[in-house]
Design a protein around this motif. Sequence first.
Motif, PDB file in Angstrom:
ATOM      1  N   UNK A 161       1.039  -0.788  -0.081  1.00 13.90           N
ATOM      2  CA  UNK A 161      -0.172  -0.106  -0.365  1.00 13.90           C
ATOM      3  C   UNK A 161       0.981   1.052  -0.458  1.00 13.90           C
ATOM      4  N   UNK A 162       1.977   1.185   0.167  1.00  9.91           N
ATOM      5  CA  UNK A 162       2.689   1.805   0.684  1.00  9.91           C
ATOM      6  C   UNK A 162       3.017   2.555  -1.248  1.00  9.91           C
ATOM      7  N   UNK A 163       3.123   4.145  -0.751  1.00 13.24           N
ATOM      8  CA  UNK A 163       2.712   5.084  -2.642  1.00 13.24           C
ATOM      9  C   UNK A 163       4.352   5.290  -2.078  1.00 13.24           C
ATOM     10  N   UNK A 164       4.947   5.436  -3.897  1.00 13.60           N
ATOM     11  CA  UNK A 164       6.086   5.530  -4.009  1.00 13.60           C
ATOM     12  C   UNK A 164       6.150   6.760  -4.997  1.00 13.60           C
ATOM     13  N   UNK A 165       7.541   7.544  -4.871  1.00 12.40           N
ATOM     14  CA  UNK A 165       7.274   8.677  -5.171  1.00 12.40           C
ATOM     15  C   UNK A 165       8.525   8.499  -6.950  1.00 12.40           C
ATOM     16  N   UNK A 166       8.108   9.513  -7.964  1.00  9.87           N
ATOM     17  CA  UNK A 166       9.182   9.406  -9.165  1.00  9.87           C
ATOM     18  C   UNK A 166      10.202  10.232  -9.033  1.00  9.87           C
ATOM     19  N   UNK A 167      11.364   9.793  -9.571  1.00 11.70           N
ATOM     20  CA  UNK A 167      11.853  11.083  -9.384  1.00 11.70           C
ATOM     21  C   UNK A 167      12.746  11.112 -10.335  1.00 11.70           C
ATOM     22  N   UNK A 168      13.340  12.076 -10.819  1.00 13.00           N
ATOM     23  CA  UNK A 168      14.235  12.479 -11.830  1.00 13.00           C
ATOM     24  C   UNK A 168      16.151  12.424 -12.565  1.00 13.00           C
ATOM     25  N   UNK A 169      16.767  11.981 -12.750  1.00 12.77           N
ATOM     26  CA  UNK A 169      18.232  11.786 -12.473  1.00 12.77           C
ATOM     27  C   UNK A 169      18.709  12.318 -14.044  1.00 12.77           C
ATOM     28  N   UNK A 170      19.102  13.300 -13.657  1.00 11.18           N
ATOM     29  CA  UNK A 170      19.994  13.881 -15.178  1.00 11.18           C
ATOM     30  C   UNK A 170      20.678  12.827 -16.080  1.00 11.18           C
ATOM     31  N   UNK A 171      21.578  12.324 -15.275  1.00  9.73           N
ATOM     32  CA  UNK A 171      22.591  11.222 -16.256  1.00  9.73           C
ATOM     33  C   UNK A 171      21.586   9.718 -16.395  1.00  9.73           C
ATOM     34  N   UNK A 172      20.471   9.156 -15.360  1.00  7.56           N
ATOM     35  CA  UNK A 172      19.734   7.810 -15.696  1.00  7.56           C
ATOM     36  C   UNK A 172      18.502   8.169 -16.242  1.00  7.56           C
ATOM     37  N   UNK A 173      18.579   9.603 -15.971  1.00  5.66           N
ATOM     38  CA  UNK A 173      16.562   9.034 -16.360  1.00  5.66           C
ATOM     39  C   UNK A 173      15.414   9.592 -15.124  1.00  5.66           C
ATOM     40  N   UNK A 174      13.787   8.871 -14.991  1.00  3.90           N
ATOM     41  CA  UNK A 174      13.182   9.098 -14.243  1.00  3.90           C
ATOM     42  C   UNK A 174      13.263   7.559 -13.585  1.00  3.90           C
ATOM     43  N   UNK A 175      12.617   7.909 -12.214  1.00  2.00           N
ATOM     44  CA  UNK A 175      13.314   6.873 -11.703  1.00  2.00           C
ATOM     45  C   UNK A 175      12.700   6.850 -10.618  1.00  2.00           C
ATOM     46  N   UNK A 176      12.072   5.422  -9.701  1.00  2.00           N
ATOM     47  CA  UNK A 176      10.902   4.955  -8.119  1.00  2.00           C
ATOM     48  C   UNK A 176      11.907   5.262  -7.323  1.00  2.00           C
ATOM     49  N   UNK A 177      11.736   6.127  -6.526  1.00  2.00           N
ATOM     50  CA  UNK A 177      12.892   6.406  -4.857  1.00  2.00           C
ATOM     51  C   UNK A 177      12.162   5.489  -4.332  1.00  2.00           C
ATOM     52  N   UNK A 178      13.112   4.283  -3.706  1.00  6.60           N
ATOM     53  CA  UNK A 178      12.755   3.685  -2.675  1.00  6.60           C
ATOM     54  C   UNK A 178      12.222   2.607  -2.978  1.00  6.60           C
ATOM     55  N   UNK A 179      12.157   1.945  -4.503  1.00  9.16           N
ATOM     56  CA  UNK A 179      11.554   0.720  -4.746  1.00  9.16           C
ATOM     57  C   UNK A 179      12.816  -0.010  -4.928  1.00  9.16           C
ATOM     58  N   UNK A 180      11.565  -1.463  -4.288  1.00 13.29           N
ATOM     59  CA  UNK A 180      12.734  -2.213  -4.229  1.00 13.29           C
ATOM     60  C   UNK A 180      13.659  -3.114  -5.076  1.00 13.29           C
ATOM     61  N   UNK A 181      14.568  -3.448  -5.555  1.00  8.47           N
ATOM     62  CA  UNK A 181      15.271  -4.278  -6.654  1.00  8.47           C
ATOM     63  C   UNK A 181      15.768  -5.373  -6.321  1.00  8.47           C
ATOM     64  N   UNK A 182      15.898  -6.431  -6.167  1.00  8.34           N
ATOM     65  CA  UNK A 182      16.719  -8.126  -5.847  1.00  8.34           C
ATOM     66  C   UNK A 182      17.611  -8.315  -6.410  1.00  8.34           C
ATOM     67  N   UNK A 183      18.500  -9.493  -6.263  1.00 12.38           N
ATOM     68  CA  UNK A 183      20.094  -9.903  -7.456  1.00 12.38           C
ATOM     69  C   UNK A 183      19.001 -10.870  -7.020  1.00 12.38           C
ATOM     70  N   UNK A 184      19.368 -11.295  -8.937  1.00  3.38           N
ATOM     71  CA  UNK A 184      18.892 -12.718  -9.105  1.00  3.38           C
ATOM     72  C   UNK A 184      19.612 -13.461  -9.619  1.00  3.38           C
ATOM     73  N   UNK A 185      20.029 -15.203  -9.124  1.00  2.00           N
ATOM     74  CA  UNK A 185      20.745 -15.730 -10.303  1.00  2.00           C
ATOM     75  C   UNK A 185      20.069 -16.575 -10.799  1.00  2.00           C
ATOM     76  N   UNK A 186      18.640 -16.887 -10.882  1.00  2.00           N
ATOM     77  CA  UNK A 186      18.336 -17.657 -11.669  1.00  2.00           C
ATOM     78  C   UNK A 186      16.996 -17.599 -12.522  1.00  2.00           C
ATOM     79  N   UNK A 187      16.064 -18.486 -13.729  1.00  2.12           N
ATOM     80  CA  UNK A 187      14.977 -18.576 -13.586  1.00  2.12           C
ATOM     81  C   UNK A 187      14.104 -18.606 -12.265  1.00  2.12           C
ATOM     82  N   UNK A 188      14.729 -19.237 -11.915  1.00  3.23           N
ATOM     83  CA  UNK A 188      13.127 -20.034 -11.006  1.00  3.23           C
ATOM     84  C   UNK A 188      13.051 -18.474  -9.644  1.00  3.23           C
ATOM     85  N   UNK A 189      14.596 -18.023  -9.571  1.00  8.99           N
ATOM     86  CA  UNK A 189      14.190 -16.755  -8.339  1.00  8.99           C
ATOM     87  C   UNK A 189      13.951 -15.422 -10.093  1.00  8.99           C
ATOM     88  N   UNK A 190      13.800 -15.441 -10.235  1.00 10.75           N
ATOM     89  CA  UNK A 190      12.803 -14.335 -11.459  1.00 10.75           C
ATOM     90  C   UNK A 190      11.688 -14.684 -10.888  1.00 10.75           C
TER      91      UNK A 190
END
Length: 379
Positions: A161-190
């Motif tokens: 339910x948490x609402x996230x904010x959109x931000x903009x970085x001059x080098x990388x463009x628009x991104x979502x602040x505090x969005x969860x990102x997981x390192x994945x090592x296999x199809x199964x994890x994806x």
Amino acid sequence: MGRSSECVKVVVRCRPLNSDEKRDKREMIVDMDWQTGGVTLHAGSKASTDPPKSFAFDAVFPPDSRQDDLYQQTAAPIIENVFEGYNGTIFAYGQTGTGKTFTMEGVNEPPELRGIIPRAFHHIFDLIDSRGGQTTEFLVRASYLEIYNEEVRDLLSRQVVNKLDLKEDPSTGVYVKDLTSYVVRSVRECDKLRHFGAENRHVGATKMNADSSRSHSVYTITVESCETRPDGTSSIRMGKLNLVDLAGSERQAKTEATGERLKEATKINLSLSALGNCISALVDGKSKHVPYRDSKLTRLLQDSLGGNTKTVMVANMGPADWNYDETISTLRYANRAKNIQNKPKINEDPKDAMLREFQEEIARLREKLQGRPGGGGGG
């Protein structure tokens, strides 16, 4: 490195008649020529005085087309590009109930019915298996979000339910602040993350679709690669793949949506209208301003439409006469989109590469070890 422009690739897919349309003896009004990419839309016998409308696209997929055919012609080249360091976006657009989620997700069993997203997982790790080695290492990250009632939500968070904010970085463009990102090592994890996110995504029943997506979803996979050259120096490339399942455009008279469903439909239609306005502004040649900020969806897709991304749009439509107005609208929308010019470039040595952070951390730890008494000596 020079940046050459290229058009957004647009393909059209038509689903078969569904059980309700067969029962009601609805007329098929769509003809497709897979050899030329042509689509012809007939008005149907009840309005036979209207001439047929013809369109041409990069590829077409008639009702009997297979999931693998669609994947190989549309998504597979984008995955290959991501490994070269390009950004890529694949998104499904169309009226509600035309098969967008089937195109992007499909069903898990049997395997031949899997959609673009699960096939992309297999493709990515097959490429890593074939290209990884002593001189090349890979790092893969995944995130999953939805835009529901114009709010961005993290589908991989325990607090969706948490609402996230959109931000903009001059080098990388628009991104979502505090969005969860997981390192994945296999199809199964994806797949595990995809299933977890899908459970959190908003769906609901309307008269036209029992499992109607009530939000736009974006599954993002970032592939970093580090190649060590013969002279000992290294080069990092990072490609970002956005897999987008848009909620369908709706007419209240057909969906019979009320209450919360009607509110959702209004927000969906507004964001799709904003997307259409951006497409029009990008291709009319006169507009100096593209209204990306009119919706969260268009801001998130800003780089995919007119920016640093290789983009494929899959326009989904139904074949029956009662959907003529919606189908002609989808075809016109798609016809405009194929004129959008993007300027993709290879992302080399990006500042936000996680592999770079890991390498720097390893180097710091080595220095610490070597600085200790007895450190740095031979075993």
